[in-house]
Design a protein around this motif. Structure first.
Motif, PDB file in Angstrom:
ATOM      1  N   GLY A  56       0.159  -1.127   0.303  1.00  0.00           N
ATOM      2  CA  GLY A  56       0.070  -0.402   0.791  1.00  0.00           C
ATOM      3  C   GLY A  56       0.498   0.801  -0.189  1.00  0.00           C
ATOM      4  N   ILE A  57       2.257   1.537  -0.574  1.00  0.00           N
ATOM      5  CA  ILE A  57       3.101   2.046  -0.318  1.00  0.00           C
ATOM      6  C   ILE A  57       3.043   3.208  -1.567  1.00  0.00           C
ATOM      7  N   LEU A  58       2.753   2.625  -2.845  1.00  0.00           N
ATOM      8  CA  LEU A  58       2.248   3.189  -3.984  1.00  0.00           C
ATOM      9  C   LEU A  58       1.566   2.654  -4.050  1.00  0.00           C
ATOM     10  N   LYS A  59      -0.347   3.277  -5.284  1.00  0.00           N
ATOM     11  CA  LYS A  59      -0.996   2.953  -4.936  1.00  0.00           C
ATOM     12  C   LYS A  59      -1.119   2.761  -7.001  1.00  0.00           C
ATOM     13  N   PRO A  60      -1.572   1.064  -7.353  1.00  0.00           N
ATOM     14  CA  PRO A  60      -1.861   1.045  -9.155  1.00  0.00           C
ATOM     15  C   PRO A  60      -2.873   1.464  -9.495  1.00  0.00           C
ATOM     16  N   ILE A  61      -2.458   1.989 -10.360  1.00  0.00           N
ATOM     17  CA  ILE A  61      -3.511   1.753 -10.983  1.00  0.00           C
ATOM     18  C   ILE A  61      -3.403   1.123 -12.273  1.00  0.00           C
ATOM     19  N   GLY A  62      -4.854   0.860 -12.932  1.00  0.00           N
ATOM     20  CA  GLY A  62      -5.146  -0.167 -13.850  1.00  0.00           C
ATOM     21  C   GLY A  62      -6.216  -0.202 -14.943  1.00  0.00           C
ATOM     22  N   ILE A  63      -5.064  -0.482 -16.372  1.00  0.00           N
ATOM     23  CA  ILE A  63      -6.340  -0.372 -17.842  1.00  0.00           C
ATOM     24  C   ILE A  63      -6.412  -1.663 -18.117  1.00  0.00           C
ATOM     25  N   GLY A  64      -7.026  -2.391 -18.976  1.00  0.00           N
ATOM     26  CA  GLY A  64      -6.716  -3.761 -19.251  1.00  0.00           C
ATOM     27  C   GLY A  64      -6.174  -4.699 -18.296  1.00  0.00           C
ATOM     28  N   ALA A  65      -4.901  -4.959 -18.957  1.00  0.00           N
ATOM     29  CA  ALA A  65      -4.158  -5.834 -18.483  1.00  0.00           C
ATOM     30  C   ALA A  65      -2.606  -4.260 -18.041  1.00  0.00           C
ATOM     31  N   ARG A  66      -2.798  -3.281 -18.253  1.00  0.00           N
ATOM     32  CA  ARG A  66      -1.549  -2.652 -17.513  1.00  0.00           C
ATOM     33  C   ARG A  66      -2.026  -2.123 -16.722  1.00  0.00           C
ATOM     34  N   VAL A  67      -0.426  -1.251 -15.781  1.00  0.00           N
ATOM     35  CA  VAL A  67      -0.510  -1.208 -14.428  1.00  0.00           C
ATOM     36  C   VAL A  67       0.470   0.126 -14.766  1.00  0.00           C
ATOM     37  N   TYR A  68      -0.338   1.357 -13.967  1.00  0.00           N
ATOM     38  CA  TYR A  68      -0.088   2.723 -14.010  1.00  0.00           C
ATOM     39  C   TYR A  68      -0.089   3.013 -12.754  1.00  0.00           C
ATOM     40  N   TYR A  69       0.684   4.148 -12.846  1.00  0.00           N
ATOM     41  CA  TYR A  69       1.427   4.605 -11.681  1.00  0.00           C
ATOM     42  C   TYR A  69       1.169   6.479 -11.865  1.00  0.00           C
ATOM     43  N   LYS A  70       0.234   7.186 -10.766  1.00  0.00           N
ATOM     44  CA  LYS A  70      -0.005   8.517 -10.962  1.00  0.00           C
ATOM     45  C   LYS A  70       1.295   9.217 -10.853  1.00  0.00           C
ATOM     46  N   ARG A  71       2.166   9.556 -11.151  1.00  0.00           N
ATOM     47  CA  ARG A  71       3.443  10.217 -10.768  1.00  0.00           C
ATOM     48  C   ARG A  71       3.428  11.228  -9.736  1.00  0.00           C
ATOM     49  N   LYS A  72       1.936  12.365  -9.368  1.00  0.00           N
ATOM     50  CA  LYS A  72       2.448  13.187  -8.244  1.00  0.00           C
ATOM     51  C   LYS A  72       1.964  11.877  -7.044  1.00  0.00           C
ATOM     52  N   GLU A  73       1.600  10.693  -7.276  1.00  0.00           N
ATOM     53  CA  GLU A  73       1.578   9.649  -6.088  1.00  0.00           C
ATOM     54  C   GLU A  73       2.497   9.438  -5.667  1.00  0.00           C
ATOM     55  N   VAL A  74       3.263   8.933  -6.544  1.00  0.00           N
ATOM     56  CA  VAL A  74       4.638   8.075  -5.918  1.00  0.00           C
ATOM     57  C   VAL A  74       5.481   9.640  -5.608  1.00  0.00           C
ATOM     58  N   GLU A  75       5.406  10.527  -6.278  1.00  0.00           N
ATOM     59  CA  GLU A  75       6.284  11.272  -5.345  1.00  0.00           C
ATOM     60  C   GLU A  75       5.845  11.816  -3.830  1.00  0.00           C
ATOM     61  N   SER A  76       4.471  11.443  -3.791  1.00  0.00           N
ATOM     62  CA  SER A  76       4.430  12.210  -2.374  1.00  0.00           C
ATOM     63  C   SER A  76       4.463  11.053  -1.120  1.00  0.00           C
ATOM     64  N   ALA A  77       4.714   9.612  -1.884  1.00  0.00           N
ATOM     65  CA  ALA A  77       4.540   8.557  -1.001  1.00  0.00           C
ATOM     66  C   ALA A  77       6.374   8.404  -0.151  1.00  0.00           C
ATOM     67  N   PHE A  78       6.829  10.002  -0.509  1.00  0.00           N
ATOM     68  CA  PHE A  78       8.044   9.622   0.083  1.00  0.00           C
ATOM     69  C   PHE A  78       7.496   9.786   1.464  1.00  0.00           C
ATOM     70  N   VAL A  79       8.353   9.977   2.640  1.00  0.00           N
ATOM     71  CA  VAL A  79       7.983  10.952   3.643  1.00  0.00           C
ATOM     72  C   VAL A  79       9.034  11.257   5.095  1.00  0.00           C
ATOM     73  N   GLU A  80       9.280  12.065   5.235  1.00  0.00           N
ATOM     74  CA  GLU A  80      10.829  12.842   5.930  1.00  0.00           C
ATOM     75  C   GLU A  80      11.140  11.995   7.009  1.00  0.00           C
ATOM     76  N   LEU A  81      12.026  12.244   6.477  1.00  0.00           N
ATOM     77  CA  LEU A  81      13.043  11.203   8.070  1.00  0.00           C
ATOM     78  C   LEU A  81      12.914  12.251   9.603  1.00  0.00           C
ATOM     79  N   GLN A  82      13.318  10.952  10.332  1.00  0.00           N
ATOM     80  CA  GLN A  82      13.441  11.871  11.590  1.00  0.00           C
ATOM     81  C   GLN A  82      14.536  11.986  11.659  1.00  0.00           C
ATOM     82  N   ASN A  83      15.438  12.448  12.129  1.00  0.00           N
ATOM     83  CA  ASN A  83      17.199  12.539  12.849  1.00  0.00           C
ATOM     84  C   ASN A  83      16.640  12.237  14.378  1.00  0.00           C
TER      85      ASN A  83
END
Length: 89
Positions: free
Chosen positions: A62-89
């Motif tokens: 569930g870290i990345l949210k795939p979407i698809g059409i037919g047998a194709r799997v895609y990811y929205k670029r903005k969602e991939v970029e927003s999956a990054f989290v800031e690390l605590q020191n």
């Protein structure tokens, strides 16, 4: 050729000036909507410098949210970029 002059009431002139000012403010703030950029699994893997199996595992977790059409799997670029989290020191 004759010129026709129309005299408008003061309140109409004020309304027109107000509308003109509001349109100018709207132009300053207006940002056209960017089209959604879709990435394939391979593009995501290349973008993040990981193996395609990692992309698959992140999708299952569930870290990345795939979407698809037919047998194709895609990811929205903005969602991939927003999956990054800031690390605590």
């Amino acid at each position: 050729m004759q010129t026709l002059q129309i005299t408008l009431p003061e309140n109409v002139l004020q309304d027109l000036a107000s509308i003109k000012q509001q349109l100018q403010e709207l132009k300053k703030e207006f940002k056209p909507k960017e089209p959604t950029k879709y990435l394939t699994r391979n593009e995501v893997a290349k973008m993040l410098s990981v193996d395609i199996s990692t992309v698959h595992n992140w999708s299952k977790k569930g870290i990345l949210k795939p979407i698809g059409i037919g047998a194709r799997v895609y990811y929205k670029r903005k969602e991939v970029e927003s999956a990054f989290v800031e690390l605590q020191n």
